[in-house]
Design a protein around this motif. Structure first.
Motif, mmCIF file in Angstrom:
data_model
loop_
_atom_site.group_PDB
_atom_site.id
_atom_site.type_symbol
_atom_site.label_atom_id
_atom_site.label_comp_id
_atom_site.label_asym_id
_atom_site.label_seq_id
_atom_site.Cartn_x
_atom_site.Cartn_y
_atom_site.Cartn_z
ATOM 1 N N ASP A 118 0.975 -1.347 -0.093
ATOM 2 C CA ASP A 118 -0.150 -0.130 -0.021
ATOM 3 C C ASP A 118 1.227 1.173 -0.083
ATOM 4 O O ASP A 118 1.099 1.744 1.070
ATOM 5 C CB ASP A 118 -0.709 0.099 1.215
ATOM 6 C CG ASP A 118 -2.305 0.911 1.029
ATOM 7 O OD1 ASP A 118 -2.064 2.046 0.322
ATOM 8 O OD2 ASP A 118 -2.669 1.066 2.297
ATOM 9 N N PRO A 119 2.085 1.030 -0.815
ATOM 10 C CA PRO A 119 2.830 2.793 -0.847
ATOM 11 C C PRO A 119 1.960 3.677 -0.722
ATOM 12 O O PRO A 119 2.809 4.778 -0.343
ATOM 13 C CB PRO A 119 2.766 2.749 -2.628
ATOM 14 C CG PRO A 119 1.981 1.849 -3.396
ATOM 15 C CD PRO A 119 1.536 0.907 -2.316
ATOM 16 N N VAL A 120 0.705 4.483 -1.912
ATOM 17 C CA VAL A 120 0.111 5.176 -1.149
ATOM 18 C C VAL A 120 -0.264 5.821 0.535
ATOM 19 O O VAL A 120 0.586 6.674 1.303
ATOM 20 C CB VAL A 120 -1.372 5.537 -1.701
ATOM 21 C CG1 VAL A 120 -2.372 6.710 -1.005
ATOM 22 C CG2 VAL A 120 -1.720 4.942 -3.198
ATOM 23 N N ARG A 121 -0.695 4.819 1.021
ATOM 24 C CA ARG A 121 -0.593 4.162 2.457
ATOM 25 C C ARG A 121 0.692 5.395 3.065
ATOM 26 O O ARG A 121 0.784 5.963 4.508
ATOM 27 C CB ARG A 121 -1.428 4.165 3.046
ATOM 28 C CG ARG A 121 -1.621 3.740 4.588
ATOM 29 C CD ARG A 121 -2.052 2.767 5.158
ATOM 30 N NE ARG A 121 -2.466 2.207 6.918
ATOM 31 C CZ ARG A 121 -2.735 1.578 7.640
ATOM 32 N NH1 ARG A 121 -2.793 0.393 7.244
ATOM 33 N NH2 ARG A 121 -2.844 1.942 8.552
ATOM 34 N N ASP A 122 1.862 4.535 2.721
ATOM 35 C CA ASP A 122 2.694 4.525 2.694
ATOM 36 C C ASP A 122 3.762 5.820 3.128
ATOM 37 O O ASP A 122 4.026 6.507 4.220
ATOM 38 C CB ASP A 122 3.530 3.535 1.949
ATOM 39 C CG ASP A 122 5.267 3.285 3.891
ATOM 40 O OD1 ASP A 122 5.181 2.836 4.807
ATOM 41 O OD2 ASP A 122 6.468 2.718 2.801
ATOM 42 N N LEU A 123 3.244 6.485 1.256
ATOM 43 C CA LEU A 123 3.941 7.886 1.666
ATOM 44 C C LEU A 123 3.447 9.033 1.889
ATOM 45 O O LEU A 123 3.767 9.461 2.404
ATOM 46 C CB LEU A 123 3.795 7.919 0.212
ATOM 47 C CG LEU A 123 4.810 7.042 -1.151
ATOM 48 C CD1 LEU A 123 4.455 7.508 -2.511
ATOM 49 C CD2 LEU A 123 6.689 7.110 -0.460
ATOM 50 N N ALA A 170 8.914 17.333 10.768
ATOM 51 C CA ALA A 170 10.482 17.049 11.055
ATOM 52 C C ALA A 170 10.986 18.632 10.233
ATOM 53 O O ALA A 170 12.173 19.516 10.235
ATOM 54 C CB ALA A 170 11.425 16.223 10.146
ATOM 55 N N GLY A 171 10.129 19.957 9.441
ATOM 56 C CA GLY A 171 10.277 20.880 9.200
ATOM 57 C C GLY A 171 10.774 21.289 7.365
ATOM 58 O O GLY A 171 10.974 22.143 6.690
ATOM 59 N N ALA A 172 10.527 20.079 6.678
ATOM 60 C CA ALA A 172 10.162 19.831 5.265
ATOM 61 C C ALA A 172 9.303 21.549 5.282
ATOM 62 O O ALA A 172 7.580 21.375 5.220
ATOM 63 C CB ALA A 172 9.489 18.732 4.352
ATOM 64 N N ASP A 173 9.524 21.880 4.220
ATOM 65 C CA ASP A 173 9.394 23.340 3.770
ATOM 66 C C ASP A 173 8.624 22.846 1.989
ATOM 67 O O ASP A 173 7.741 24.140 2.015
ATOM 68 C CB ASP A 173 9.754 24.611 3.747
ATOM 69 C CG ASP A 173 11.848 24.425 2.823
ATOM 70 O OD1 ASP A 173 11.289 23.722 2.294
ATOM 71 O OD2 ASP A 173 12.112 25.730 3.251
ATOM 72 N N HIS A 174 8.731 22.006 1.307
ATOM 73 C CA HIS A 174 8.340 21.936 0.216
ATOM 74 C C HIS A 174 8.389 20.010 0.226
ATOM 75 O O HIS A 174 9.010 19.036 -0.349
ATOM 76 C CB HIS A 174 9.220 22.107 -1.044
ATOM 77 C CG HIS A 174 8.178 21.864 -2.876
ATOM 78 N ND1 HIS A 174 7.659 22.414 -3.223
ATOM 79 C CD2 HIS A 174 9.283 21.069 -3.494
ATOM 80 C CE1 HIS A 174 7.413 21.498 -4.304
ATOM 81 N NE2 HIS A 174 8.952 21.472 -4.501
ATOM 82 N N VAL A 175 7.150 19.790 -0.153
ATOM 83 C CA VAL A 175 6.922 18.039 -0.313
ATOM 84 C C VAL A 175 5.433 17.826 -1.382
ATOM 85 O O VAL A 175 4.767 18.425 -1.817
ATOM 86 C CB VAL A 175 6.435 17.437 1.396
ATOM 87 C CG1 VAL A 175 6.349 16.272 0.504
ATOM 88 C CG2 VAL A 175 6.872 17.688 2.253
ATOM 89 N N VAL A 176 6.220 16.728 -2.027
ATOM 90 C CA VAL A 176 5.484 16.369 -3.463
ATOM 91 C C VAL A 176 5.429 15.111 -3.470
ATOM 92 O O VAL A 176 6.141 14.297 -3.565
ATOM 93 C CB VAL A 176 6.342 16.985 -4.676
ATOM 94 C CG1 VAL A 176 5.392 15.928 -5.871
ATOM 95 C CG2 VAL A 176 6.982 18.463 -5.068
ATOM 96 N N THR A 177 3.768 14.179 -3.643
ATOM 97 C CA THR A 177 3.865 12.878 -3.279
ATOM 98 C C THR A 177 3.302 12.593 -4.389
ATOM 99 O O THR A 177 1.886 13.475 -5.510
ATOM 100 C CB THR A 177 3.300 12.656 -1.967
ATOM 101 O OG1 THR A 177 3.968 13.199 -1.424
ATOM 102 C CG2 THR A 177 2.283 11.315 -2.138
ATOM 103 N N ALA A 178 3.611 11.722 -5.398
ATOM 104 C CA ALA A 178 3.230 10.780 -6.555
ATOM 105 C C ALA A 178 2.307 10.514 -6.659
ATOM 106 O O ALA A 178 2.455 9.143 -5.076
ATOM 107 C CB ALA A 178 4.262 10.125 -7.440
ATOM 108 N N THR A 179 1.449 10.418 -7.061
ATOM 109 C CA THR A 179 0.360 9.024 -6.816
ATOM 110 C C THR A 179 -0.211 8.201 -8.387
ATOM 111 O O THR A 179 -1.332 7.154 -8.681
ATOM 112 C CB THR A 179 -1.192 10.703 -6.511
ATOM 113 O OG1 THR A 179 -1.554 10.738 -8.667
ATOM 114 C CG2 THR A 179 -1.655 10.918 -5.958
#
Length: 469
Positions: A290-295, A305-314
């Motif tokens: 289940d990579p969607v849930r994992d990501l 943790a402080g990331a100011d830019h996150v892109v998640t693939a679908t």
């Protein structure tokens, strides 16, 4: 009888035991096979280059060299960066690139048998036809050979999840320095008979025997993966994210860290997902059930943790775009190098530290770059703590060359000070021989020398590499 290193008789003796086209003595061929990809260690001039096509021809070469007491340097694609494939004066360079047959892919037992000149990409493509994969994936997979991978114990960006070369070698077909042929290991999935000579040869950099065949474990092809990209304002924040991902029990198949210089270089190529100005970029790939849930869970950890830019693939297509950010690191640095004056030359270092020490090491490397006045671009296989800094310098400038070499030394020293090791995947060769002597304790060093003497009592096979015999 032994021949002097400049004896004109050696090529004739080699042509007695090999086909005429398998022996090269022209200056261009000798120069092309004199060294690997490292810019530093001095290399010698070979007396001849041989390119056998069968194990029997390899035996004939080694038996002759043993009789004449001529050193032999085995080579694959010469993509190594530590001088392990560099020639010594008067040697025979033994190139195995023409031994490139895939002998068998056995889906039932999930194994493959091949010769040493098969490229890693070719073997994986053959396995894919049966719904399988060969997991080790060096970045030079399109050109590096299985024999070279075995010699160095190579890894890749997926090795934290799937293991490195040593984890997939079941058996080896070898030729010893005196020309005798032997087999190690097994063709079964499980077996513990005798000492594990297979593991001993893997990573020995051609100093103990020449690999003429390998039996390799395959795995089912991995399911479609999805990826995530996160940028951080500091290395500390990126380190916190790495720690959180590990402590939460996530096991991504790819976990890559790019420093500020590398992130900006990739952004400079116009990659649409990278913003300029970030101190660190994390590239994650998950191929769980289940990579969607994992990501989604790892995205939250990055944000916390402080990331100011996150892109998640679908989608798989979006994931490819994210993974391209990692794959573009080398072209991006090469583009910057091409714009520099003189003879821009990269030295790719290779060390490993405990995973939680990565931010500290990369921060130290940035300080080393400032101290020596040289650009250093660092990527890290964060899943297993391997770090690959590329020191860029003008190879035509003696002062820069000296500073670059010292910068590499400083990087290794910093890794050892953090409880790490002098090499994570590329080996020792000549470049790191002194560091290995410091890293091993006296008993371990003497045992290494004893193993070398046992396999190669005349010290003819790749002499001067790894350890002083």
């Amino acid at each position: 009888m032994s021949l002097t290193v400049d004896s004109p008789l050696l090529p004739d003796r080699l042509r007695d035991v090999l086909p005429p086209d398998a022996v090269l003595t022209d200056e261009a061929s000798l120069a092309a096979h004199a060294r690997d990809a490292t810019p530093f260690p001095e290399c010698g001039t070979p007396a001849a280059v041989v390119r056998p096509t069968t194990a029997e021809q390899v035996q004939a070469v080694l038996a002759l060299a043993y009789e004449l007491e001529v050193p032999v340097v085995p080579q694959g694609a010469r993509t190594g960066v530590v001088g392990a494939a560099g020639a010594v004066d008067g040697c025979i360079v033994l190139s195995t690139v023409r031994m490139d047959r895939i002998l068998q892919v056995d889906p039932g037992n999930r194994l493959a048998r091949c010769e040493p000149g098969v490229t890693t990409a070719a073997l994986n493509a053959a396995a894919a036809e049966h719904g399988l994969m060969y997991p080790p994936d060096p970045t030079s997979r399109e050109v590096c050979t299985i024999g070279g991978n075995i010699a160095t114990g190579a890894g890749g960006i997926r090795s934290a999840a799937y293991g490195a070369t040593a984890d997939h070698v079941l058996a080896l077909d070898l030729v010893l320095p005196d020309g005798r042929r032997m087999r190690t290991g097994r063709g079964t999935v499980k077996g513990v008979a005798g000492y594990d000579l297979t593991r001993l040869v893997v990573g020995s950099e051609g100093t103990l025997a020449v690999v003429v065949g390998a039996t390799l474990a395959l795995r089912p092809a991995r399911p479609p993966a999805l990826a995530l990209l996160a940028q951080f304002p500091s290395l500390t924040a990126a380190g916190d994210a790495l720690a959180a991902i590990a402590l939460a029990g996530h096991a991504p198949c790819v976990l890559e860290l790019l420093d500020r210089a590398t992130s900006e270089a990739v952004a400079g190529l116009g990659h649409p997902l990278l913003r300029p100005g970030g101190a660190a970029t994390l590239v994650v790939e998950s191929d769980t059930a289940d990579p969607v849930r994992d990501l989604a869970a790892m995205k939250l950890l990055c944000k916390e943790a402080g990331a100011d830019h996150v892109v998640t693939a679908t989608t798989v297509q979006e994931s490819r775009a994210i993974m391209e950010a990692r794959l573009l690191a080398v072209p991006a640095v090469s583009r910057l190098a091409a714009a520099l004056p003189g003879a821009p030359t990269p030295c790719v270092e290779d060390v490993a530290v405990p995973r939680f020490a990565l931010p500290k090491l990369i921060t130290t490397i940035e300080g080393i770059a400032d101290h020596h006045g040289l650009p250093i671009f660092t990527t890290a296989h964060a899943g297993d703590g391997r770090v690959r800094p590329a020191v860029l310098f003008d190879g035509a400038d003696a002062g820069q060359l000296a500073r670059a070499r010292q910068a590499c030394e400083d990087i290794v020293a910093a890794a050892l000070a953090l409880g790490g090791t002098s090499t994570g995947t590329h080996g020792i060769g000549t470049l790191k021989r002194d560091w290995l002597a410091r890293e091993l304790d006296p008993a371990g060093l003497e045992l290494h020398r004893g193993v070398k003497r046992l396999f190669d009592p005349k010290n003819l096979l790749n002499p001067g590499k790894v350890i002083e015999a």
